[in-house]
Design an enzyme around this catalytic site. Structure first.
Site, PDB file in Angstrom:
ATOM      1  N   MET A  57       0.852  -1.186   0.000  1.00 43.08           N
ATOM      2  CA  MET A  57       0.000   0.000   0.000  1.00 43.08           C
ATOM      3  C   MET A  57       0.884   1.232   0.000  1.00 43.08           C
ATOM      4  O   MET A  57       1.907   1.269   0.676  1.00 43.08           O
ATOM      5  CB  MET A  57      -0.906   0.021   1.233  1.00 43.08           C
ATOM      6  CG  MET A  57      -1.762   1.279   1.366  1.00 43.08           C
ATOM      7  SD  MET A  57      -2.775   1.285   2.871  1.00 43.08           S
ATOM      8  CE  MET A  57      -1.520   1.615   4.116  1.00 43.08           C
ATOM      9  N   ASN A  58       0.495   2.285  -0.779  1.00 40.91           N
ATOM     10  CA  ASN A  58       1.116   3.589  -0.585  1.00 40.91           C
ATOM     11  C   ASN A  58       0.050   4.671  -0.523  1.00 40.91           C
ATOM     12  O   ASN A  58      -0.846   4.575   0.306  1.00 40.91           O
ATOM     13  CB  ASN A  58       2.260   3.862  -1.569  1.00 40.91           C
ATOM     14  CG  ASN A  58       1.948   3.784  -3.028  1.00 40.91           C
ATOM     15  OD1 ASN A  58       1.723   2.702  -3.557  1.00 40.91           O
ATOM     16  ND2 ASN A  58       1.975   4.904  -3.721  1.00 40.91           N
ATOM     17  N   ASP A  59       0.088   5.700  -1.339  1.00 41.38           N
ATOM     18  CA  ASP A  59      -0.680   6.919  -1.128  1.00 41.38           C
ATOM     19  C   ASP A  59      -2.161   6.687  -0.817  1.00 41.38           C
ATOM     20  O   ASP A  59      -2.820   5.875  -1.481  1.00 41.38           O
ATOM     21  CB  ASP A  59      -0.642   7.798  -2.383  1.00 41.38           C
ATOM     22  CG  ASP A  59       0.747   8.107  -2.862  1.00 41.38           C
ATOM     23  OD1 ASP A  59       1.708   7.690  -2.199  1.00 41.38           O
ATOM     24  OD2 ASP A  59       0.869   8.771  -3.903  1.00 41.38           O
ATOM     25  N   GLN A  75      -3.361   3.458  -2.970  1.00 39.89           N
ATOM     26  CA  GLN A  75      -2.538   2.796  -3.963  1.00 39.89           C
ATOM     27  C   GLN A  75      -2.182   1.403  -3.462  1.00 39.89           C
ATOM     28  O   GLN A  75      -1.689   1.238  -2.345  1.00 39.89           O
ATOM     29  CB  GLN A  75      -1.269   3.606  -4.215  1.00 39.89           C
ATOM     30  CG  GLN A  75      -1.512   4.945  -4.907  1.00 39.89           C
ATOM     31  CD  GLN A  75      -1.740   4.761  -6.394  1.00 39.89           C
ATOM     32  OE1 GLN A  75      -0.810   4.700  -7.186  1.00 39.89           O
ATOM     33  NE2 GLN A  75      -2.996   4.671  -6.784  1.00 39.89           N
ATOM     34  N   PHE A 121      -3.069   5.374 -10.871  1.00 35.20           N
ATOM     35  CA  PHE A 121      -2.308   6.164  -9.917  1.00 35.20           C
ATOM     36  C   PHE A 121      -3.255   7.005  -9.050  1.00 35.20           C
ATOM     37  O   PHE A 121      -4.463   6.884  -9.120  1.00 35.20           O
ATOM     38  CB  PHE A 121      -1.294   7.052 -10.647  1.00 35.20           C
ATOM     39  CG  PHE A 121      -0.004   6.357 -11.006  1.00 35.20           C
ATOM     40  CD1 PHE A 121       0.116   4.978 -10.969  1.00 35.20           C
ATOM     41  CD2 PHE A 121       1.102   7.092 -11.398  1.00 35.20           C
ATOM     42  CE1 PHE A 121       1.303   4.335 -11.306  1.00 35.20           C
ATOM     43  CE2 PHE A 121       2.299   6.475 -11.732  1.00 35.20           C
ATOM     44  CZ  PHE A 121       2.402   5.094 -11.688  1.00 35.20           C
ATOM     45  N   SER A 122      -2.688   7.908  -8.268  1.00 28.03           N
ATOM     46  CA  SER A 122      -3.434   8.621  -7.235  1.00 28.03           C
ATOM     47  C   SER A 122      -4.502   9.550  -7.813  1.00 28.03           C
ATOM     48  O   SER A 122      -4.427   9.975  -8.963  1.00 28.03           O
ATOM     49  CB  SER A 122      -2.471   9.431  -6.365  1.00 28.03           C
ATOM     50  OG  SER A 122      -1.586   8.587  -5.688  1.00 28.03           O
ATOM     51  N   ARG A 193      -0.053  14.415 -12.859  1.00 26.03           N
ATOM     52  CA  ARG A 193      -0.708  13.404 -12.037  1.00 26.03           C
ATOM     53  C   ARG A 193      -1.299  13.955 -10.743  1.00 26.03           C
ATOM     54  O   ARG A 193      -1.154  15.111 -10.408  1.00 26.03           O
ATOM     55  CB  ARG A 193       0.261  12.286 -11.717  1.00 26.03           C
ATOM     56  CG  ARG A 193       1.536  12.636 -10.969  1.00 26.03           C
ATOM     57  CD  ARG A 193       2.319  11.355 -10.726  1.00 26.03           C
ATOM     58  NE  ARG A 193       3.634  11.547 -10.129  1.00 26.03           N
ATOM     59  CZ  ARG A 193       4.755  11.659 -10.813  1.00 26.03           C
ATOM     60  NH1 ARG A 193       4.742  11.641 -12.129  1.00 26.03           N
ATOM     61  NH2 ARG A 193       5.912  11.812 -10.183  1.00 26.03           N
ATOM     62  N   ASP A 194      -1.981  13.033 -10.032  1.00 29.19           N
ATOM     63  CA  ASP A 194      -2.472  13.204  -8.663  1.00 29.19           C
ATOM     64  C   ASP A 194      -3.547  14.276  -8.545  1.00 29.19           C
ATOM     65  O   ASP A 194      -3.423  15.224  -7.752  1.00 29.19           O
ATOM     66  CB  ASP A 194      -1.317  13.522  -7.708  1.00 29.19           C
ATOM     67  CG  ASP A 194      -0.199  12.501  -7.783  1.00 29.19           C
ATOM     68  OD1 ASP A 194      -0.441  11.383  -8.263  1.00 29.19           O
ATOM     69  OD2 ASP A 194       0.926  12.823  -7.358  1.00 29.19           O
ATOM     70  N   GLU A 250       4.249  16.094  -5.747  1.00 28.53           N
ATOM     71  CA  GLU A 250       3.184  15.109  -5.908  1.00 28.53           C
ATOM     72  C   GLU A 250       2.017  15.457  -4.980  1.00 28.53           C
ATOM     73  O   GLU A 250       2.129  16.262  -4.070  1.00 28.53           O
ATOM     74  CB  GLU A 250       3.695  13.696  -5.576  1.00 28.53           C
ATOM     75  CG  GLU A 250       4.725  13.170  -6.554  1.00 28.53           C
ATOM     76  CD  GLU A 250       5.080  11.718  -6.328  1.00 28.53           C
ATOM     77  OE1 GLU A 250       5.151  10.989  -7.318  1.00 28.53           O
ATOM     78  OE2 GLU A 250       5.274  11.313  -5.165  1.00 28.53           O
TER      79      GLU A 250
END
Length: 980
Positions: A57-59, A75, A121-122, A193-194, A250
């Protein structure tokens, strides 16, 4: 997922197929997963913080409150414990404390052949209450996810691009459909992104529209854009570069907050996360305070360009040459690296933008990339001033005392260097070879894999069989005798890390393993040494044991030497050093950032001595370069620029932090990823990697610098406090040294007020044992709060993990007030009424739960102390109790029953807990899902009541779970029928 996961698994499996109909699923997803351990039993598993049951797991993504539920998307790699296969995982909560993991939400996209063509992605989620997209209705609005499509190289038309796309849910986030018109916002960029999207209403005109804040990551810009329907976007403005630009930008966020709670005085906060370049290195989150007029964000907190500090310039590298410095470039590379023949003018080819240098040139060790190594040394000079100030950036690879810059073996008897005659295999030279390594004997020894091996050949268990990382087997040497005086066995080792004994170089005596070493999870080999003096005269063998599969499931080993002294490790430093009489006496390194910032050395003790500055690049891997500029002699230290910026947190583990959309009652709740990209994929957890920080409620408060953020853990966590078991201490002296308090715990809240007094440093120790602890304290000389995890337990899994993370905090009336949340493998520290926080992971030794006080170099005063044990929120909810066995069974009843239908859907479910062992937590489940919980203390009434109101017509089936610190007991079942 809460501790009822075993009841929930069937439901998860039932809906997984529906969730995955968004895209073709590759065959790998259909393979049965290996059995996982009980999450509650895993050593570093947090009990207060959300972590996924399995995998990476990340963001945090798509944070949104809807219909009484807080949604956390994240994520996620559904196939492994490292970053990859990016998809959105999902968890829900009704109270921000207890989270239930849901099925995979938005999976990676595959083409018809099963090849990944789009990573998810995020992004963010909005409730489309006006049905601007047409995906739902005004009565049943859709949840709309706006996320980054990261198109892989296999995508037929958008390979390598990042653009914004939509998915929507009509069932409260349970299942998702990707919009057929994706992407909806394409800037023809590889780093756009994001997106964080919110609804903006012009206070003057009443006009309302969607606003997106996204980043051009490598340009340090936030792109603000507008849409009426989330499908078509128009750029409004840009913000940046500004303040910290040492790494890529980010995960932005933009939201209004009332200053001091006054709605007539509202400011906007722009959050920009940064990797690397955080205040103590690695990942971090900065923020700006200002105004947003619906088109442009204007910052009031941007720090203007600073001037050179006072002092005498020794080297500015602006003259077009190295002006007498001795240049040591490594021969044989494509370019004359790492330094070239002259200083760089700035950013070099292939490098992210370099910032923070002054003038026309700087030392930039990225010439020919990270690969070349070398040194650069100044002419000698006499130290006449108290300080040397210099700008430093680049890789975070510190100097290692006693190490070598070369790769020389120690003196002694070389047992095995694997330089066998051509055509001779290990199996033909006395080695026993089993498993996959015996399939093709000619593969051993290997001639490929790894870095910093000696000669042409070595052992590499990836190359040593036909299956790569999935090779398993043993390579066992011929016997040898350890002679007297051969006190150390040294060897070069690289490859993967396993802590369960499945991937090791082993020393065998009488068939028993007496020494073992696993790899560093890196391709670079470095020297390891065993003290074998006690084995003199014994016959021994070496065994390379590989029972590991999957990523980094291999070892590389070379050059085994017996000798009187251990090998000197090779320093992989990227440093600038002060050298006096041939010894390095001061050293600085970068922070894995292309931004240079001021470092200061106090050199007063060397006044009148001859010295030189030696710049070293001895690293070929990621961030294997150093940046240096403006070496100055001065009477005072230079202030680091980074200290003047505003940070969400000063620790190493608070990143990708964004806020929940649509939070009730005007709340602004933020959530961050509790990890750091410097070492995120190396942390020594088991079936999962990463946790989220505790959710924080943020506000703007007035400070001398202007409005700034204050943070506190959301008050809902108060329900976990075992107040009747809290430990409190009266005001008293903290004597010099360290004392262990008569209270322990690995899941506590600590509130302390400490006056450092005459001590050089004073504070708390947590998660301690006889040999280690995490220190949380105040350094009086520097005026800084610190979290010191250099001796916190397991730190060797990554060279960049062990750290002392600190921040300037002025004392208030000679005191510092601390609130600390400790949760098994982390600390979150709040001070200055929440205006300053430090969040760090730690990995304590098994069973380390001592809490203590310390004072260094004098006495301090403890003004107040309260240590409150906490119930768990995930996996193991029972707090501290006196149980010796699991709780006894309970009786379950209600004020309505299955025979006589309840008239209005309002009734009580009653649970009477048994006598004997304590029952600490009572959970009520309906159809396997927790619908209520009560925490109990000794002496509480045995009858626990759960009021139910507004139950739908039909039969409701309830069960209970009873938990204490020794285990969980399932309860009986109860059916309640509600009239139609």
């Amino acid at each position: 997922m809460t501790t009822v996961s075993r009841f929930r698994l069937a439901a998860v499996a039932a809906v997984a197929v529906t969730a995955c109909t968004l895209a073709a699923v590759p065959p790998a997803l259909a393979e049965p997963a290996a059995p996982a351990p009980d999450p509650a039993s895993e050593q570093y598993r947090p009990y207060l913080h959300f972590s996924p049951e399995r995998n990476w797991m990340n963001d945090p993504n798509g944070l949104v409150y809807e219909n009484g539920t807080w949604h956390l998307f994240f994520q996620h790699n559904p196939q492994g414990t490292r970053w990859g296969n990016m998809s959105w995982g999902h968890a829900t909560s009704t109270d921000l404390v207890h989270w239930e993991e849901q099925p995979l939400a938005i999976p990676q996209t595959f083409d018809a052949s099963g090849t990944a063509i789009e990573d998810i992605f995020s992004g963010s989620i909005v409730v489309d209450e006006g049905n601007t997209t047409g995906f739902g209705t005004a009565e049943q609005p859709a949840l709309v996810a706006v996320y980054t499509s990261a198109y892989t190289s296999a995508h037929p038309t958008l390979a390598g691009k990042q653009a914004q796309s939509l998915a929507y849910s009509l069932d409260h986030g349970r299942t998702w459909t990707k919009y057929e018109g994706n992407p909806v916002y394409d800037r023809n960029s590889a780093n756009f992104r994001d997106p964080k999207v919110f609804r903006y209403t012009d206070p003057a005109t009443g006009e309302s529209y969607w606003v997106m804040a996204a980043v051009e990551a490598t340009s340090y810009q936030v792109i603000l854009s507008r849409s009426d329907d989330l499908k078509s976007w128009t750029q409004l403005s840009t913000f940046g570069p500004a303040n910290a630009t040492g790494g890529i930008w980010e995960c932005p966020d933009l939201f209004p907050l009332a200053v001091d709670g006054d709605p007539a005085n509202t400011k906007w906060v722009l959050v920009v996360n940064l990797n690397p370049g955080g205040p103590n290195g690695g990942s971090g989150g900065q923020y700006f305070v200002g105004d947003f007029d619906g088109t442009t964000f204007t910052s009031e907190s941007t720090v203007s360009a600073d001037q050179l500090p006072e002092g005498t310039l020794f080297a500015g590298f602006d003259g077009g040459d190295y002006a007498g410095w001795t240049v040591g470039n490594e021969p044989g590379n494509w370019k004359n690296g790492p330094w070239g023949e002259a200083p760089a003018a700035g950013t070099l080819p292939g490098q992210n933008p370099v910032s923070g240098f002054i003038g026309a040139g700087l030392v930039n060790g990225f010439n020919d990339g990270d690969w070349p190594v070398g040194t650069l040394e100044s002419p000698s000079f006499t130290i006449d001033d108290d300080y040397v100030n210099l700008l430093v950036g680049g890789g975070r690879h510190p100097h290692v005392d006693g190490a070598q810059l070369g790769n020389e073996p120690p003196a002694g008897r070389t047992l095995f260097d694997f330089e066998l005659p051509e055509g001779t295999a290990l199996a033909g030279s006395g080695w026993d070879v089993t498993g996959d390594f015996a399939t093709e004997p000619a593969r051993n020894p290997s001639t490929a894999g790894g870095e910093y091996y000696l000669g042409e050949k070595r052992i590499n268990t990836w190359e040593g069989g036909p299956k790569g990382d999935d090779n398993v087997g043993d390579l066992t040497s011929p016997a040898f005798t350890i002679e007297p005086g051969e006190d150390h066995l040294s060897f070069l080792l690289g490859g993967g890390t396993r802590t369960d004994g499945s991937l090791e170089v082993q020393l065998l005596v009488d068939g028993e393993v007496v020494r073992s070493e696993t790899g560093p999870e890196a391709g670079a080999l470095n020297w390891r040494s065993w003290d074998v003096s006690e084995l003199a005269g014994r016959e021994a063998r070496l065994r390379v044991h590989d029972a590991a599969t999957g990523g980094w499931g291999h070892l590389t080993a070379d050059h085994f030497v017996l000798g009187a002294e251990p090998a000197k490790v090779r320093s992989d430093e990227t440093t600038v050093n002060l050298v006096v009489d041939g010894e390095v006496v001061r050293s600085a390194t970068g922070t894995n950032s292309e931004g240079l910032d001021w470092t200061s050395w106090n050199v007063a003790e060397y006044a009148g001595r001859e010295a030189s500055v030696r710049i070293v690049d001895n690293n070929r891997s990621g961030w294997g370069h150093v940046l240096v500029d403006q070496i100055m002699f001065a009477d005072a230290p230079a202030a680091p620029r980074i200290e003047g910026y505003d940070w969400l947190d000063w620790g190493r583990d608070y990143y990708a932090t964004v806020s929940f959309n649509n939070a009730p009652d005007g709340r602004r709740v933020m959530l961050g990823w509790m990890n750091d990209w410097d070492y995120a994929q190396d942390i020594p957890t088991g079936s999962w990697r990463s946790a989220m920080a505790l959710p924080r409620e943020v506000s703007l408060v007035t400070t001398p610098q202007g409005p700034r953020l204050a943070q506190r853990v959301v008050p809902e966590f108060g329900q976990l406090e075992q107040s009747r078991r809290a430990y409190a201490s009266d005001a008293r002296t903290i004597a010099e040294g360290t004392e262990t308090l008569p209270v322990s715990g690995d899941r506590v809240r600590i509130d302390a007020v400490i006056a450092p007094g005459s001590a050089q440093a004073a504070g708390l120790t947590v998660l301690g044992d006889d040999s280690s602890a995490t220190r949380i304290g105040y350094d009086t000389d520097s005026g800084r709060l610190f979290v010191d995890r250099r001796d916190s337990g397991r730190t060797d899994f990554n060279s960049g993990f062990a750290s002392l993370d600190d921040v300037a905090v002025p004392l208030a009336d000679g005191r510092i007030a601390l609130t600390v949340y400790v949760d098994r493998a982390s600390v979150e520290v709040f001070t200055a009424d929440g205006r300053t926080t430090v969040t760090d992971q730690v990995f304590p030794n098994a069973g380390a739960d001592r809490i203590g006080l310390f004072a260094d170099g004098g006495e301090a005063a403890l003004e107040s102390l309260k240590i409150t044990p906490l119930h768990g929120a995930m996996w193991k909810e029972a707090g501290v109790d006196d149980a010796e066995a699991a709780p006894p069974a309970a009786q379950l009843s209600s004020t309505s029953g299955p025979k006589t239908a309840d008239a209005d859907g309002s009734y009580l479910v009653k649970v009477k807990v048994g006598k004997g062992e304590p029952t600490t937590v009572v959970r009520l489940l309906e159809d396997g899902r927790v619908v209520g919980r009560v925490h109990r203390e000794a002496g509480d009434d045995r009858m626990v009541e759960f009021p139910v109101s507004g139950a739908a017509p039909g039969t409701h089936r309830y069960s209970v779970e009873l938990e204490n610190s020794r285990g969980t007991t399932p309860g009986g079942e109860l059916a309640v029928r509600v009239a139609g």
